[in-house]
Design a protein around this motif. Structure first.
Motif, PDB file in Angstrom:
ATOM      1  N   ARG A   1      -9.916  -2.811  12.358  1.00 55.83           N
ATOM      2  CA  ARG A   1     -10.112  -1.743  11.373  1.00 55.83           C
ATOM      3  C   ARG A   1      -8.764  -1.228  10.865  1.00 55.83           C
ATOM      4  N   TYR A   2      -8.750  -0.766   9.636  1.00 53.15           N
ATOM      5  CA  TYR A   2      -7.538  -0.120   9.113  1.00 53.15           C
ATOM      6  C   TYR A   2      -7.235   1.111   9.959  1.00 53.15           C
TER       7      TYR A   2
ATOM      8  N   HIS B   1       0.851  -1.189   0.000  1.00 54.80           N
ATOM      9  CA  HIS B   1       0.000   0.000   0.000  1.00 54.80           C
ATOM     10  C   HIS B   1       0.892   1.245   0.000  1.00 54.80           C
TER      11      HIS B   1
ATOM     12  N   ARG C   1      -4.345  -4.206  10.978  1.00 57.78           N
ATOM     13  CA  ARG C   1      -5.565  -3.595  11.502  1.00 57.78           C
ATOM     14  C   ARG C   1      -5.469  -3.481  13.023  1.00 57.78           C
TER      15      ARG C   1
ATOM     16  N   SER D   1     -10.732   3.139   9.537  1.00 55.41           N
ATOM     17  CA  SER D   1     -11.607   2.960   8.386  1.00 55.41           C
ATOM     18  C   SER D   1     -11.888   1.464   8.202  1.00 55.41           C
ATOM     19  N   ASP D   2     -13.038   1.165   7.601  1.00 56.02           N
ATOM     20  CA  ASP D   2     -13.330  -0.238   7.272  1.00 56.02           C
ATOM     21  C   ASP D   2     -12.951  -0.573   5.844  1.00 56.02           C
ATOM     22  N   ASP D   3     -12.764   0.446   5.013  1.00 57.10           N
ATOM     23  CA  ASP D   3     -12.569   0.157   3.579  1.00 57.10           C
ATOM     24  C   ASP D   3     -11.413   0.946   2.947  1.00 57.10           C
ATOM     25  N   LEU D   4     -10.633   1.664   3.732  1.00 58.89           N
ATOM     26  CA  LEU D   4      -9.513   2.489   3.262  1.00 58.89           C
ATOM     27  C   LEU D   4      -9.985   3.736   2.499  1.00 58.89           C
ATOM     28  N   ARG D   5     -11.277   3.957   2.424  1.00 59.91           N
ATOM     29  CA  ARG D   5     -11.781   5.125   1.694  1.00 59.91           C
ATOM     30  C   ARG D   5     -12.433   6.128   2.640  1.00 59.91           C
TER      31      ARG D   5
ATOM     32  N   SER E   1     -17.312  10.427   6.044  1.00 56.66           N
ATOM     33  CA  SER E   1     -18.516   9.735   5.580  1.00 56.66           C
ATOM     34  C   SER E   1     -19.399  10.695   4.790  1.00 56.66           C
TER      35      SER E   1
ATOM     36  N   VAL F   1      -6.770   3.272  -4.814  1.00 58.92           N
ATOM     37  CA  VAL F   1      -7.844   2.662  -4.014  1.00 58.92           C
ATOM     38  C   VAL F   1      -8.898   3.730  -3.751  1.00 58.92           C
TER      39      VAL F   1
ATOM     40  N   TRP G   1     -12.938   7.470   6.284  1.00 59.43           N
ATOM     41  CA  TRP G   1     -12.180   7.466   7.534  1.00 59.43           C
ATOM     42  C   TRP G   1     -12.911   8.271   8.590  1.00 59.43           C
TER      43      TRP G   1
END
Ligand code: BMA
Length: 342
Positions: A174-175, A106, A170, A200-204, A147, A141, A206
């Motif tokens: 979580r990330y 990453h 994690r 974050s749960d999805d790297l997008r 949010s 990514v 935060w």
């Protein structure tokens, strides 16, 4: 001396870069590299600036951590087209920090856009057998953001942040990332004085950052930002950050220090260096495109223990940009850094 310069000159200068027409011809500078090691090979991702002051990322690799072979072409950044659909114009992608997490490479970069500075997260997309571990192609990514309903945001609802580093695993499922929201500055480039921890749960998307450490007015680290990604040790997350002294009449001085964070709760600071551990002293650090800058952005610990921690007696090679012009290296050990924090 806790951080010892490697050799008597920078590791990489503009003279080490091959010509890569049409993008890079007679480059001006190479600095602020991301770093990682895989199977004993050290990889750097170099920030290269051209005479047009355009920015490229260029991979390099080395078998001894000192002599680097630089790729013949810059990294292809894939997925940016999707952003232009949203009307965002990207000027520069820079200051890559590399984290190997869940067996994938990453990269977090800063991105100067017409809407301020954003953080972008990338993964390698190319062929790992290329000699540069796949660093020659990066797939976007996403941009770091809060949010969509506005209930959380990486920096109080707006996404103007920099110096993002991903943790290599994690935390609580979580990330996790440290980053440094840009605050209002009276003049000069955007900067800030607090490093925050976001998850974050999805790297997008935060969550709102929780403060980890702040600058110390009047001393070496008035403004701060993360250096290389946190290193897991049995004593805590070891983290090197840059501090900027802004109280001199005509110059800002970029130095580096360290902090030790609790393994389970990285917002808990267990120790922090009082003094800087590396400051501009050599000719190539005090003179250049931006004078008086050491900017650590990548590091490699040579030995890990069975639990995957960097061993206390492990050497650590710190790769840093100097004066926004060249790449240099300073060596230390995990134990020395931790004791400097205590
Ligand atoms: C920071 C960033 C770095 C740069 C440093 C010194 O704000 O822009 O990329 O190395 O300033 O100019």
């Amino acid at each position: 001396m806790i951080c010892r310069r490697f050799g008597s000159k920078p590791l990489l200068t503009r003279c080490h870069l091959p010509q890569m027409p049409p993008e890079i011809v007679d480059a001006s500078s190479v600095f602020n590299p991301g770093a990682m090691a895989i199977d004993g090979v050290t990889y750097l991702l170099l920030r290269v600036q051209t005479r047009g002051r355009r920015t490229f990322l260029v991979p390099a690799h080395s078998h001894d951590g000192a002599e680097f072979r630089v790729a013949q072409r810059p990294v292809q950044l894939l997925g940016l087209d999707g952003l232009s659909g949203s009307g965002l114009h990207v000027y520069h992608v820079y200051d890559p920090r590399i984290t190997v997490m869940e067996d994938r490479i990453h990269v977090v970069t800063a991105m100067d856009t017409d809407r301020g500075c954003r953080l972008a997260i990338w993964r390698t997309a190319g062929n790992p057998g290329s000699g540069f571990a796949g660093l020659d192609n990066l797939m976007l990514v996403g941009l770091v953001r809060g949010s969509p309903d506005g209930t959380s945001g990486v920096s109080s609802g707006h996404e103007n942040t920099r110096n993002g580093v991903l943790f290599p695993e994690r935390i609580d499922g979580r990330y996790a990332m440290l980053h440094r929201p840009n605050g209002p500055q009276s003049d000069g480039p955007a900067s800030g004085n607090t490093i925050v921890f976001s998850q974050s749960d999805d790297l997008r998307i935060w969550d709102t950052g929780r403060a980890v450490l702040s600058g110390r007015p009047h001393y070496w680290d008035e403004l701060i930002g993360s250096g290389p990604p946190p290193l897991k040790t049995e004593k805590g997350w070891l983290h090197v950050y840059h501090g900027v002294a802004t109280h001199f009449q005509s110059v800002n001085i970029y130095q580096a220090g360290a902090v030790l964070l609790d393994l389970a709760d990285p917002t808990r600071v267990l120790g922090r260096t009082r003094d800087n551990l590396l400051e501009p002293r050599e000719g190539w650090e005090v003179t250049g495109q931006v004078p008086n800058v050491v900017f650590p952005s990548g590091w490699v610990a040579d030995t890990l223990d069975d639990a995957g921690h960097a061993s206390l007696d492990s050497r650590v090679r710190i790769y840093y940009g100097a004066a926004d012009t060249v790449v240099a290296r300073a060596d230390t050990t995990v134990a020395e850094l931790i004791s400097a924090c205590e």
